[in-house]
Scaffold this active site. Structure first.
Site, PDB file in Angstrom:
ATOM      1  N   TYR A   1       0.856  -1.199  -0.024  1.00 38.57           N
ATOM      2  CA  TYR A   1       0.167  -0.164   0.053  1.00 38.57           C
ATOM      3  C   TYR A   1       0.893   1.387  -0.136  1.00 38.57           C
ATOM      4  O   TYR A   1       0.516   2.321  -0.713  1.00 38.57           O
ATOM      5  CB  TYR A   1      -0.900  -0.054   1.159  1.00 38.57           C
ATOM      6  CG  TYR A   1      -1.922   1.116   1.252  1.00 38.57           C
ATOM      7  CD1 TYR A   1      -2.710   1.327   0.274  1.00 38.57           C
ATOM      8  CD2 TYR A   1      -1.750   2.227   2.310  1.00 38.57           C
ATOM      9  CE1 TYR A   1      -3.711   2.489   0.531  1.00 38.57           C
ATOM     10  CE2 TYR A   1      -2.447   3.341   2.527  1.00 38.57           C
ATOM     11  CZ  TYR A   1      -3.293   3.623   1.622  1.00 38.57           C
ATOM     12  OH  TYR A   1      -4.093   4.678   1.592  1.00 38.57           O
TER      13      TYR A   1
ATOM     14  N   GLU B   1     -11.943   6.494   4.378  1.00 37.29           N
ATOM     15  CA  GLU B   1     -11.454   7.143   5.165  1.00 37.29           C
ATOM     16  C   GLU B   1     -12.472   7.710   6.279  1.00 37.29           C
ATOM     17  O   GLU B   1     -12.114   7.700   7.438  1.00 37.29           O
ATOM     18  CB  GLU B   1     -11.161   8.709   4.331  1.00 37.29           C
ATOM     19  CG  GLU B   1      -9.711   8.359   3.616  1.00 37.29           C
ATOM     20  CD  GLU B   1      -8.625   8.170   4.091  1.00 37.29           C
ATOM     21  OE1 GLU B   1      -8.300   7.989   5.399  1.00 37.29           O
ATOM     22  OE2 GLU B   1      -7.515   7.803   3.508  1.00 37.29           O
TER      23      GLU B   1
ATOM     24  N   TRP C   1      -6.077   2.563   9.923  1.00 39.89           N
ATOM     25  CA  TRP C   1      -6.127   2.362   8.555  1.00 39.89           C
ATOM     26  C   TRP C   1      -5.815   0.995   8.249  1.00 39.89           C
ATOM     27  O   TRP C   1      -6.596   0.551   7.305  1.00 39.89           O
ATOM     28  CB  TRP C   1      -5.161   3.114   7.848  1.00 39.89           C
ATOM     29  CG  TRP C   1      -5.183   2.950   6.435  1.00 39.89           C
ATOM     30  CD1 TRP C   1      -4.217   2.461   5.641  1.00 39.89           C
ATOM     31  CD2 TRP C   1      -6.311   3.171   5.539  1.00 39.89           C
ATOM     32  NE1 TRP C   1      -4.729   2.481   4.225  1.00 39.89           N
ATOM     33  CE2 TRP C   1      -5.909   2.999   4.284  1.00 39.89           C
ATOM     34  CE3 TRP C   1      -7.602   3.804   5.680  1.00 39.89           C
ATOM     35  CZ2 TRP C   1      -7.157   2.937   3.108  1.00 39.89           C
ATOM     36  CZ3 TRP C   1      -8.472   3.863   4.563  1.00 39.89           C
ATOM     37  CH2 TRP C   1      -8.201   3.570   3.223  1.00 39.89           C
TER      38      TRP C   1
END
Length: 193
Positions: free
Chosen positions: A29, A51, A59
């Site tokens: 990522y 988000e 996250w």
């Protein structure tokens, strides 16, 4: 992590932002997605939605469930999610492949309904209009140099809210800006910069 919060060498010898090495799922990522420009209304709707789901969570939790989110939310196609009704909301709240937060699920569906009324490219154009001039932003040397909120993210969040988009504040807007390449917060010595 380096003592000063700067870039650190991974097992492959490449320097990365410290968070990019904090979990195996983060490496790809960090290297291939985060900070790379993202365009397209549906793609930005996905990032905005994820988000929002991340708010108050790690996250990594969202990243590990991203495919589940994509399956549950029709690939984040705005037109498809805008058609979701009460039975879809109940389906989502029972789906263990996503974060089952009623307010976040409702906000995602409501946001799709709002965005479905926008002109094609309008979400993309609006979000990217808040990208700061990269020449005015020195590369961060350490994690301490990376802000959580900026004047641009505050203004973007305010404008999105004014236009009816829910569950977006200045911190969420800045995380979106980082993830979608509006800003490059890879550390100065990071190989991905």
């Amino acid at each position: 992590m380096s003592a000063d919060g700067g870039a650190v060498a991974g097992p492959d010898g490449l320097l990365r932002c410290p968070w990019g090495l904090s979990a195996e799922d983060y490496v790809a990522y960090h290297d291939e997605e985060w900070g790379r420009p993202v365009h397209g209304d549906d793609a930005l709707f996905e990032r905005l939605s994820l988000e929002a789901f991340q708010s108050g969570l790690s996250w990594l939790t969202i990243l590990r469930r991203r495919e589940g989110f994509r399956a549950a939310f029709a690939g984040f196609a705005i037109a498809a999610v805008a058609e979701f009704g009460p039975e879809d909301e109940q389906r989502l709240l029972a789906d263990t492949g996503i974060i089952r937060n009623r307010l976040k699920v409702q906000a995602t569906i409501a946001n799709a309904k709002t965005l479905a009324g926008w002109a094609p490219g309008e979400l993309d154009g609006l979000i990217w209009s808040y990208a700061p001039d990269p020449a005015g932003r020195p590369a961060p040397r350490t994690l301490a140099d990376v802000p959580a909120v900026t004047p641009e993210s505050t203004a973007l969040a305010k404008e999105l809210k004014r236009r009816g988009v829910r569950f977006v504040g200045p911190t969420t807007a800045y995380a979106l800006m980082q993830a979608c390449g509006l800003v490059d917060d890879h550390l100065a010595d990071c190989h991905a910069r």
